[in-house]
Design a protein around this motif. Structure first.
Motif, PDB file in Angstrom:
ATOM      1  N   PRO A  16       7.830 -23.252 -29.102  1.00  0.00           N
ATOM      2  CA  PRO A  16       8.821 -23.181 -27.974  1.00  0.00           C
ATOM      3  C   PRO A  16       8.112 -22.524 -26.238  1.00  0.00           C
ATOM      4  N   CYS A  17       6.973 -21.856 -26.876  1.00  0.00           N
ATOM      5  CA  CYS A  17       6.103 -22.143 -25.684  1.00  0.00           C
ATOM      6  C   CYS A  17       4.292 -21.936 -25.932  1.00  0.00           C
ATOM      7  N   PRO A  18       3.735 -21.904 -25.267  1.00  0.00           N
ATOM      8  CA  PRO A  18       1.728 -21.604 -25.699  1.00  0.00           C
ATOM      9  C   PRO A  18       1.936 -21.137 -26.502  1.00  0.00           C
ATOM     10  N   CYS A  19       1.694 -19.845 -26.560  1.00  0.00           N
ATOM     11  CA  CYS A  19       2.161 -18.406 -27.266  1.00  0.00           C
ATOM     12  C   CYS A  19       2.457 -18.943 -28.702  1.00  0.00           C
ATOM     13  N   GLY A  20       3.663 -19.534 -28.548  1.00  0.00           N
ATOM     14  CA  GLY A  20       4.298 -19.556 -30.151  1.00  0.00           C
ATOM     15  C   GLY A  20       5.572 -19.051 -29.793  1.00  0.00           C
ATOM     16  N   TRP A  21       5.588 -17.591 -29.454  1.00  0.00           N
ATOM     17  CA  TRP A  21       6.632 -15.732 -30.089  1.00  0.00           C
ATOM     18  C   TRP A  21       7.970 -16.404 -29.058  1.00  0.00           C
ATOM     19  N   LEU A  22       8.035 -17.125 -28.305  1.00  0.00           N
ATOM     20  CA  LEU A  22       9.689 -17.228 -27.271  1.00  0.00           C
ATOM     21  C   LEU A  22      10.345 -16.708 -28.068  1.00  0.00           C
ATOM     22  N   GLY A  23      11.512 -16.694 -28.117  1.00  0.00           N
ATOM     23  CA  GLY A  23      12.544 -16.053 -29.302  1.00  0.00           C
ATOM     24  C   GLY A  23      12.414 -15.181 -30.073  1.00  0.00           C
ATOM     25  N   LEU A  76       6.797 -39.845 -40.862  1.00  0.00           N
ATOM     26  CA  LEU A  76       5.129 -39.632 -39.347  1.00  0.00           C
ATOM     27  C   LEU A  76       5.845 -37.884 -39.410  1.00  0.00           C
ATOM     28  N   PHE A  77       5.068 -37.214 -39.952  1.00  0.00           N
ATOM     29  CA  PHE A  77       4.824 -36.365 -39.503  1.00  0.00           C
ATOM     30  C   PHE A  77       4.188 -35.641 -39.039  1.00  0.00           C
ATOM     31  N   LEU A  78       4.517 -35.222 -37.271  1.00  0.00           N
ATOM     32  CA  LEU A  78       3.307 -34.764 -35.949  1.00  0.00           C
ATOM     33  C   LEU A  78       3.835 -33.269 -35.758  1.00  0.00           C
ATOM     34  N   ASP A  79       2.956 -32.280 -36.476  1.00  0.00           N
ATOM     35  CA  ASP A  79       2.510 -31.301 -36.226  1.00  0.00           C
ATOM     36  C   ASP A  79       2.209 -30.719 -34.860  1.00  0.00           C
ATOM     37  N   GLU A  80       2.787 -29.813 -34.123  1.00  0.00           N
ATOM     38  CA  GLU A  80       2.122 -29.000 -32.856  1.00  0.00           C
ATOM     39  C   GLU A  80       1.825 -30.682 -31.627  1.00  0.00           C
ATOM     40  N   LEU A  81       3.516 -30.802 -31.470  1.00  0.00           N
ATOM     41  CA  LEU A  81       3.630 -32.511 -30.762  1.00  0.00           C
ATOM     42  C   LEU A  81       3.358 -32.032 -29.559  1.00  0.00           C
ATOM     43  N   PRO A  82       3.595 -31.420 -28.623  1.00  0.00           N
ATOM     44  CA  PRO A  82       2.833 -30.996 -27.988  1.00  0.00           C
ATOM     45  C   PRO A  82       1.121 -31.297 -27.100  1.00  0.00           C
ATOM     46  N   GLU A  83       0.807 -31.192 -28.745  1.00  0.00           N
ATOM     47  CA  GLU A  83      -1.229 -30.868 -28.921  1.00  0.00           C
ATOM     48  C   GLU A  83      -1.716 -32.299 -28.841  1.00  0.00           C
ATOM     49  N   PHE A  84      -0.382 -33.179 -28.841  1.00  0.00           N
ATOM     50  CA  PHE A  84      -0.980 -34.358 -29.009  1.00  0.00           C
ATOM     51  C   PHE A  84      -1.660 -34.673 -27.889  1.00  0.00           C
ATOM     52  N   ILE A 136       5.996 -21.977 -19.720  1.00  0.00           N
ATOM     53  CA  ILE A 136       6.531 -22.530 -20.393  1.00  0.00           C
ATOM     54  C   ILE A 136       6.745 -24.031 -20.246  1.00  0.00           C
ATOM     55  N   ALA A 137       7.198 -23.892 -18.484  1.00  0.00           N
ATOM     56  CA  ALA A 137       7.990 -25.424 -18.078  1.00  0.00           C
ATOM     57  C   ALA A 137       6.671 -26.596 -18.485  1.00  0.00           C
ATOM     58  N   ARG A 138       5.387 -26.088 -18.084  1.00  0.00           N
ATOM     59  CA  ARG A 138       4.069 -26.870 -18.373  1.00  0.00           C
ATOM     60  C   ARG A 138       4.110 -27.131 -19.814  1.00  0.00           C
ATOM     61  N   TYR A 139       4.178 -26.547 -20.719  1.00  0.00           N
ATOM     62  CA  TYR A 139       4.376 -27.223 -21.914  1.00  0.00           C
ATOM     63  C   TYR A 139       5.252 -27.716 -22.426  1.00  0.00           C
ATOM     64  N   ARG A 140       6.568 -27.497 -22.119  1.00  0.00           N
ATOM     65  CA  ARG A 140       7.459 -28.357 -22.342  1.00  0.00           C
ATOM     66  C   ARG A 140       7.295 -29.286 -21.533  1.00  0.00           C
ATOM     67  N   ASN A 141       6.588 -29.628 -20.768  1.00  0.00           N
ATOM     68  CA  ASN A 141       6.604 -31.012 -20.016  1.00  0.00           C
ATOM     69  C   ASN A 141       5.587 -31.973 -20.102  1.00  0.00           C
ATOM     70  N   ARG A 142       5.032 -31.142 -21.787  1.00  0.00           N
ATOM     71  CA  ARG A 142       3.571 -32.533 -22.291  1.00  0.00           C
ATOM     72  C   ARG A 142       4.667 -33.592 -23.081  1.00  0.00           C
ATOM     73  N   LEU A 143       6.223 -33.165 -23.390  1.00  0.00           N
ATOM     74  CA  LEU A 143       7.076 -34.049 -24.030  1.00  0.00           C
ATOM     75  C   LEU A 143       7.848 -35.052 -22.501  1.00  0.00           C
ATOM     76  N   SER A 144       7.546 -35.560 -23.030  1.00  0.00           N
ATOM     77  CA  SER A 144       8.477 -36.585 -21.575  1.00  0.00           C
ATOM     78  C   SER A 144       9.933 -37.000 -21.699  1.00  0.00           C
ATOM     79  N   GLY A 145      10.077 -37.219 -20.742  1.00  0.00           N
ATOM     80  CA  GLY A 145      12.112 -37.691 -21.068  1.00  0.00           C
ATOM     81  C   GLY A 145      12.144 -39.102 -21.979  1.00  0.00           C
ATOM     82  N   PRO A 146      11.905 -39.704 -22.049  1.00  0.00           N
ATOM     83  CA  PRO A 146      11.926 -40.924 -22.158  1.00  0.00           C
ATOM     84  C   PRO A 146      11.609 -40.698 -23.659  1.00  0.00           C
ATOM     85  N   LEU A 147      10.054 -40.371 -23.844  1.00  0.00           N
ATOM     86  CA  LEU A 147      10.419 -39.524 -25.610  1.00  0.00           C
ATOM     87  C   LEU A 147      11.642 -39.362 -26.089  1.00  0.00           C
ATOM     88  N   LEU A 148      11.288 -38.173 -25.605  1.00  0.00           N
ATOM     89  CA  LEU A 148      12.784 -36.850 -25.987  1.00  0.00           C
ATOM     90  C   LEU A 148      13.901 -37.607 -26.082  1.00  0.00           C
TER      91      LEU A 148
END
Length: 507
Positions: free
Chosen positions: A354-361, A306-314, A374-386
């Motif tokens: 890695p970030c909303p615009c995608g160009w971090l790093g 099961l491939f989920l691309d753009e995971l935080p957008e779900f 960046i923190a708000r974007y990454r926090n879309r993935l909960s700790g229990p899921l990660l």
């Protein structure tokens, strides 16, 4: 004879539950009653059966006809009950007599399913493979009578006799002893098509290629974070080419799930499924559901990827619904009347920026996202899921040097190593390393003092939960298996720790 009793099946998820079709023809004003909790599609069978019986050259009884689909508390849907109802009417009215005076009870070994057209021809039934598997499982030695267009699929269930019928007349001719129905031949299982996309097409990204091999060898879930163009989707689409093919039983199970989901063409293949739903998918689409629950994407990816691309957008609820299936390998859909359980033992591969615009790093493009964004974007993935994702890596941006890199190792030799590793796991514990239980971890993942000390330091540094520790041990077990070693060393633990850093290498 005024009463006939035949056997059929009702679908409840992947389970084909037994249904007893009782047909009584008695005196009284002409009427045709259908009872036993039928839905609209089943109730409409009264008109289909009436026309099919007359078009087949028989007389439709003028008395009071009652067809009971038992058990009465089980919902019945679709037109698969047309054939047993029509045959029951002909037997109960005395228009069809079994040879040698055999009683209707002699049909007890037969199971009937088929939708009738107005001409008496038999149309394909829904999920014939699931019906056949249920009949073989609960009634060994039974004979299944299906429309010819569905019988070839059902005949893939070894040990089950499937008869193929084109029309109601052919079924009657078989049971009167005049012309026997042909035994259906199994549809061939499609050859393994794993050699489609080759890993050699991925230039550079040596770490990502290594992690992809580890994921394939142990059945581990994987999250890749990196800027656009880093190769996340390209790597994910080449994972099925590294996986071992499905055996005959697994191929049937996967095909039955797709069949139950309403797939128009049931292809039985040894290639593991690959599903890549769009991030706009709803929770019922991903997990399964509906008024009459059907399998979702996670069940259609059973024994595959099961491939989920753009995971935080779900959607957040959609992502959180993955937590239980990742642990248990099944998904249960509860309704007021009953609960249906579908298998969902899939390998999750996810990709994100890695970030909303995608160009971090990125080496050449400047990211303009704030730390809060960046923190708000990454926090879309909960700790229990990660916590439930075994491998988490950061992919660097692709520099211009990739154009001069030689092609990487092809999929074929990597797949050979993966198959050897999987065979080792099956011989040792009868499952992949990703599915090791806690008791199995204590038995097969014993650490020496140095390795245990290294793991303790990682737990203290990043405040890992017990679940994360178990995930690291499973990955370390796979690393040792790839090296053909029985013992897990400190190098394996160190490498497994490195693969839990989705935002970059730990300082």
């Amino acid at each position: 004879m005024s009463l006939a009793v035949l056997a059929s099946r009702a679908l409840c998820g992947l389970d084909g539950l037994a249904v007893r079709v009782e047909v009584h023809v008695g005196s009284g004003l002409p009427a045709f009653h259908l009872v036993g909790l039928p839905d609209a599609g089943v109730r409409e069978s009264r008109e289909r059966v009436r026309s099919a019986v007359i078009s087949s050259g028989f007389e439709f009884p003028a008395g009071r006809i009652t067809a009971n689909l038992a058990p009465a508390d089980l919902p019945k849907e679709s037109g698969r009950f047309d054939l047993p109802i029509a045959l029951g009417i002909l037997l109960a009215s005395g228009q069809v007599a079994l040879p040698n005076g055999e009683a209707v009870s002699g049909l007890g070994q037969y199971v009937f399913a088929g939708e009738l057209s107005l001409t008496g021809a038999l149309a394909p039934v829904e999920a014939p493979l699931a019906i056949a598997m249920a009949v073989h499982r609960s009634r060994p030695g039974s004979t299944l009578v299906l429309p010819a267009s569905s019988a070839g699929i059902a005949a893939n269930v070894h040990g089950l006799t499937v008869l193929a019928a084109q029309s109601l007349c052919e079924v009657v001719a078989h049971f009167t002893g005049s012309v026997p129905l042909p035994v259906a031949s199994a549809s061939p299982i499609a050859a393994d098509g794993a050699a489609g996309l080759c890993l050699s097409e991925v230039r550079g990204q040596a770490v990502a290629r290594r992690v992809l091999e580890i994921a394939a060898a142990g059945g581990h879930s994987l999250l890749m974070a990196g800027p656009p163009g880093a190769g996340k989707s390209m790597l994910a689409h080449r994972l099925p080419g590294l996986l071992p093919g499905l055996d005959a039983e697994q191929s049937l199970e996967v095909a039955a799930l797709h069949n139950a989901a309403g797939t128009a063409q049931c292809l039985i293949s040894s290639t593991p499924p690959f599903r890549a739903p769009h991030h706009s998918a709803s929770m019922p689409a991903l997990v399964g559901g509906g008024i009459l629950p059907r399998p979702g994407e996670i069940s259609l990816a059973h024994r595959g990827v099961l491939f989920l691309d753009e995971l935080p957008e779900f959607g957040r609820r959609v992502l959180e619904s993955l937590r239980e299936p990742l642990e248990t390998g099944t998904v249960s859909i509860a309704r007021a009347a009953r609960t249906m359980t579908f298998p969902a033992s899939f390998q999750l591969i996810a990709a994100m920026n890695p970030c909303p615009c995608g160009w971090l790093g990125h080496a050449r493009v400047v990211c303009r996202c704030t730390a809060e964004q960046i923190a708000r974007y990454r926090n879309r993935l909960s700790g229990p899921l990660l916590d439930r994702v075994d491998l988490q890596i950061a992919l660097p941006s692709a520099g211009l040097e990739w154009m001069d890199d030689p092609p990487g190792e092809a999929s074929a030799p990597v797949r050979a190593r993966v198959i050897l590793c999987r065979e080792l796991q099956q011989a040792r514990q009868a499952c992949s390393n990703a599915r090791l239980s806690v008791a199995d971890l204590e038995r097969f993942c014993v650490l020496d003092g140095k390795a245990k000390s290294l793991l303790r330091q990682a737990v203290l540094r990043w405040s890992w939960s017990a679940r994360v520790v178990h995930r690291v041990l499973r990955v370390a077990r796979t690393l040792a298996d790839l090296s053909a070693l029985d013992a897990i060393g400190s190098a394996h633990i160190a490498e497994a720790i490195q693969y839990r850093q989705p935002w970059g290498t730990p300082p």
